[in-house]
Design an enzyme around this catalytic site. Structure first.
Site, PDB file in Angstrom:
ATOM      1  N   PHE A 201       0.871  -1.174   0.000  1.00 33.26           N
ATOM      2  CA  PHE A 201       0.000   0.000   0.000  1.00 33.26           C
ATOM      3  C   PHE A 201       0.908   1.225   0.000  1.00 33.26           C
ATOM      4  O   PHE A 201       1.729   1.395   0.905  1.00 33.26           O
ATOM      5  CB  PHE A 201      -0.908  -0.012   1.228  1.00 33.26           C
ATOM      6  CG  PHE A 201      -1.995   1.006   1.143  1.00 33.26           C
ATOM      7  CD1 PHE A 201      -3.121   0.767   0.368  1.00 33.26           C
ATOM      8  CD2 PHE A 201      -1.897   2.213   1.813  1.00 33.26           C
ATOM      9  CE1 PHE A 201      -4.128   1.714   0.274  1.00 33.26           C
ATOM     10  CE2 PHE A 201      -2.898   3.163   1.719  1.00 33.26           C
ATOM     11  CZ  PHE A 201      -4.017   2.902   0.944  1.00 33.26           C
TER      12      PHE A 201
ATOM     13  N   ARG B 271     -11.468  -7.368  -5.927  1.00 32.89           N
ATOM     14  CA  ARG B 271     -11.346  -7.692  -4.492  1.00 32.89           C
ATOM     15  C   ARG B 271     -12.702  -7.934  -3.863  1.00 32.89           C
ATOM     16  O   ARG B 271     -13.622  -7.122  -4.011  1.00 32.89           O
ATOM     17  CB  ARG B 271     -10.736  -6.514  -3.726  1.00 32.89           C
ATOM     18  CG  ARG B 271      -9.302  -6.355  -3.789  1.00 32.89           C
ATOM     19  CD  ARG B 271      -8.744  -5.445  -2.688  1.00 32.89           C
ATOM     20  NE  ARG B 271      -9.497  -4.240  -2.360  1.00 32.89           N
ATOM     21  CZ  ARG B 271      -9.088  -3.315  -1.507  1.00 32.89           C
ATOM     22  NH1 ARG B 271      -7.939  -3.475  -0.869  1.00 32.89           N
ATOM     23  NH2 ARG B 271      -9.809  -2.254  -1.247  1.00 32.89           N
TER      24      ARG B 271
ATOM     25  N   ASP C 169       2.093  -1.962   9.667  1.00 35.91           N
ATOM     26  CA  ASP C 169       0.825  -1.325   9.319  1.00 35.91           C
ATOM     27  C   ASP C 169      -0.258  -2.409   9.387  1.00 35.91           C
ATOM     28  O   ASP C 169      -0.203  -3.394   8.646  1.00 35.91           O
ATOM     29  CB  ASP C 169       0.920  -0.717   7.913  1.00 35.91           C
ATOM     30  CG  ASP C 169      -0.310   0.087   7.538  1.00 35.91           C
ATOM     31  OD1 ASP C 169      -1.413  -0.243   8.028  1.00 35.91           O
ATOM     32  OD2 ASP C 169      -0.187   1.027   6.739  1.00 35.91           O
TER      33      ASP C 169
ATOM     34  N   TYR D 209     -11.305   2.653   9.921  1.00 39.44           N
ATOM     35  CA  TYR D 209     -12.532   2.740   9.103  1.00 39.44           C
ATOM     36  C   TYR D 209     -12.754   1.521   8.220  1.00 39.44           C
ATOM     37  O   TYR D 209     -13.728   1.456   7.507  1.00 39.44           O
ATOM     38  CB  TYR D 209     -12.547   4.024   8.256  1.00 39.44           C
ATOM     39  CG  TYR D 209     -11.305   4.262   7.431  1.00 39.44           C
ATOM     40  CD1 TYR D 209     -11.084   3.569   6.242  1.00 39.44           C
ATOM     41  CD2 TYR D 209     -10.344   5.175   7.846  1.00 39.44           C
ATOM     42  CE1 TYR D 209      -9.953   3.781   5.497  1.00 39.44           C
ATOM     43  CE2 TYR D 209      -9.199   5.398   7.095  1.00 39.44           C
ATOM     44  CZ  TYR D 209      -9.006   4.703   5.920  1.00 39.44           C
ATOM     45  OH  TYR D 209      -7.878   4.910   5.194  1.00 39.44           O
ATOM     46  N   LYS D 210     -11.832   0.555   8.280  1.00 36.32           N
ATOM     47  CA  LYS D 210     -12.010  -0.670   7.483  1.00 36.32           C
ATOM     48  C   LYS D 210     -12.734  -1.700   8.361  1.00 36.32           C
ATOM     49  O   LYS D 210     -13.908  -1.558   8.639  1.00 36.32           O
ATOM     50  CB  LYS D 210     -10.667  -1.145   6.952  1.00 36.32           C
ATOM     51  CG  LYS D 210     -10.101  -0.167   5.905  1.00 36.32           C
ATOM     52  CD  LYS D 210      -8.687  -0.466   5.482  1.00 36.32           C
ATOM     53  CE  LYS D 210      -8.226   0.587   4.491  1.00 36.32           C
ATOM     54  NZ  LYS D 210      -6.781   0.615   4.319  1.00 36.32           N
TER      55      LYS D 210
HETATM   56  C1  LIG Z   1      -6.183   1.880   4.247  1.00 33.86           C
HETATM   57  C2  LIG Z   1      -4.742   1.889   4.528  1.00 33.86           C
HETATM   58  C3  LIG Z   1      -4.107   3.021   5.035  1.00 33.86           C
HETATM   59  C4  LIG Z   1      -4.880   4.273   5.259  1.00 33.86           C
HETATM   60  O1  LIG Z   1      -4.067   5.370   5.500  1.00 33.86           O
HETATM   61  P1  LIG Z   1      -4.746   6.758   5.951  1.00 33.86           P
HETATM   62  O2  LIG Z   1      -3.587   7.649   6.112  1.00 33.86           O
HETATM   63  O3  LIG Z   1      -5.465   6.511   7.235  1.00 33.86           O
HETATM   64  O4  LIG Z   1      -5.658   7.183   4.840  1.00 33.86           O
HETATM   65  C5  LIG Z   1      -2.766   2.954   5.338  1.00 33.86           C
HETATM   66  N1  LIG Z   1      -2.074   1.810   5.142  1.00 33.86           N
HETATM   67  C6  LIG Z   1      -2.641   0.707   4.628  1.00 33.86           C
HETATM   68  C7  LIG Z   1      -1.842  -0.525   4.443  1.00 33.86           C
HETATM   69  C8  LIG Z   1      -3.988   0.712   4.300  1.00 33.86           C
HETATM   70  O5  LIG Z   1      -4.548  -0.380   3.799  1.00 33.86           O
END
Ligand SMILES: *Cc1c(COP(=O)(O)O)cnc(C)c1O
Length: 410
Positions: A124, A369, A195, A220-221
């Site tokens: 990501f 997905r 992460d 939020y996930k």
């Molecule tokens: C969704 C996600 C984020 C989100 O980052 P924000 O800064 O909170 O928008 C970060 N890292 C990963 C791996 C994600 O899947």
């Protein structure tokens, strides 16, 4: 396996009652809880009460009377058991990207002699972007190296100053062995920031037991905190004392309302705060986490395995010649909470599924997905989604979307 068998599995499912904790639109099959978790039933009324009563009537006194002041910490304490952490090791603040910056900056500043910062190719990208920015900020002191997944953890060695890794890959759903990689990093003297955005609330985590010192993740996930809900920082208790915040603000001060001229960090996890917490969003996060009440992550893992195996099997059986290639590992221990397929027309297929009220998403370049949130997805939903996919492919209905311009959000 037929639909009736799926209904039977749902009737026997120990987590079946959890679906009632969410407001889900009628007729929609929601496979995007890995992007935006569903709305908990308790959220809307409580946020309205917060606005009308606590803010409208209580005004500034609600910082104490309604515990707004302690919400970042108490919400962190509520997340802790879901990730195998202890109270006082997790705090909610800012976004995942910003939290990554905060931790990485502090760790790089402490680093001595080592030049290499290791990130994962295809990860990501916010993690890599943050590290890239920091390497620039530190001038000539560090280099960023991108390692392929297969080179991890080997690419992390005695030359490495820092690494940041994502536990579950957002495209494929492949999951790293966090305990093994953390042990490798520590043996090489390398701090590692994990992460957890795609793993908290999705798979069992044992951060304390696995020796993890630093982690960040979003709410939020799978934690159902709502759009743009604040993220969290985890720091092992043993790492807190040595941590010197790199982004300093009044909420991290040892004596916040002493208003001293100079910064003195709090001695607790509060040292990872910066500024005023987003109270409305934090309260929504509390309700997202409350949806896990009485549920063990092992119970989630059992259902996740059953749902994911079912989807993989149905696509293999019913869509054998349609060009879908499973991108997600088959072994449950090697994958997170999603099932991804590669397909040359993945975007058009995702649009066709959404047109049939099956909400999935597309990740560039060719990934379809299905996010699997075991708290609210049923076996019949998986059956119906696979059925819709089979109809779309048989009727070539995806072709209507081949020329669609990509939406700004996919
Ligand atoms: C969704 C996600 C984020 C989100 O980052 P924000 O800064 O909170 O928008 C970060 N890292 C990963 C791996 C994600 O899947």
């Amino acid at each position: 396996m037929d639909r009736a068998a799926c209904e039977r599995l749902d009737r026997e499912c120990p987590l079946a009652h959890c679906r009632e904790r969410f407001t889900l639109p009628d007729g929609v099959l929601y496979f995007d809880g890995n992007s935006l978790g569903a709305l908990p039933k308790a959220t809307a009324a409580d946020i309205e009460r917060l606005i009308r009563t606590e803010w409208g009537q209580g005004l500034v006194e609600s910082w104490l009377d309604a515990d707004w002041f302690f919400l970042a910490r108490s919400t962190g304490d509520a997340i802790a058991p879901l990730i195998g952490a202890s109270a006082g090791e997790v705090i909610v603040a800012d976004s995942t990207s910003v939290n990554m910056f905060k931790l990485a900056a502090a760790l790089l500043r402490r680093s001595e002699g080592r030049r290499r910062v290791v990130a994962e190719r295809g990860n990501f990208p916010t993690v890599t972007y943050v590290l890239e920015g920091l390497v620039g900020l530190f001038g000539e002191r560090f280099d960023l190296a991108l390692a392929d997944t297969a080179q991890i953890p080997g690419a992390i060695d005695e030359r490495t100053a820092l690494t940041a890794l994502t536990h579950v890959n957002f495209r494929t759903g492949a999951m790293h062995d966090m305990a093994r990689i953390t042990a490798h990093c520590h043996a090489q003297g390398v701090p590692v920031i994990w992460d957890l955005s795609h793993s908290a609330g999705a798979v069992p985590l044992a951060l304390n037991r696995w020796g993890v010192e630093y982690a960040v993740g979003c709410t939020y996930k799978f934690l159902n905190g709502g759009p743009g809900a604040p993220a969290y920082v985890y720091m092992a208790e043993s790492a807190i004392a040595a941590h010197e915040p790199a982004v300093t603000g009044w909420f991290a001060h040892a004596d916040q309302f002493g208003f001293e001229d100079r910064f003195r960090p709090a001695e607790t996890i509060e040292k990872c705060l910066v500024g005023t917490p987003p109270v409305l969003s934090l309260r929504a996060v509390r309700h997202g986490i409350a949806c896990f009440d009485g549920v063990t992550m092992e119970g989630i893992a059992d259902k996740l395995r059953s749902l994911s195996d079912l989807l993989i099997r149905l696509v293999a059986e019913r869509l054998a010649d349609c060009g879908f290639v499973l991108a997600t590992p088959r072994q449950p221990a090697a994958r997170g909470s999603q099932v991804s397929f590669r397909h040359p027309h993945a975007y058009a297929v995702s649009k066709a599924l959404r047109a049939e009220n099956v909400v999935v998403d597309f990740r560039s370049p060719d990934i379809l997905r299905f996010g699997i949130a075991p708290l609210y997805i049923r076996h019949v939903d998986v059956w119906d989604a696979a059925d819709a996919l089979a109809r779309i492919m048989a009727g070539e209905r995806w072709k209507a979307h081949v020329t669609d311009a990509p939406d700004p959000v996919t």
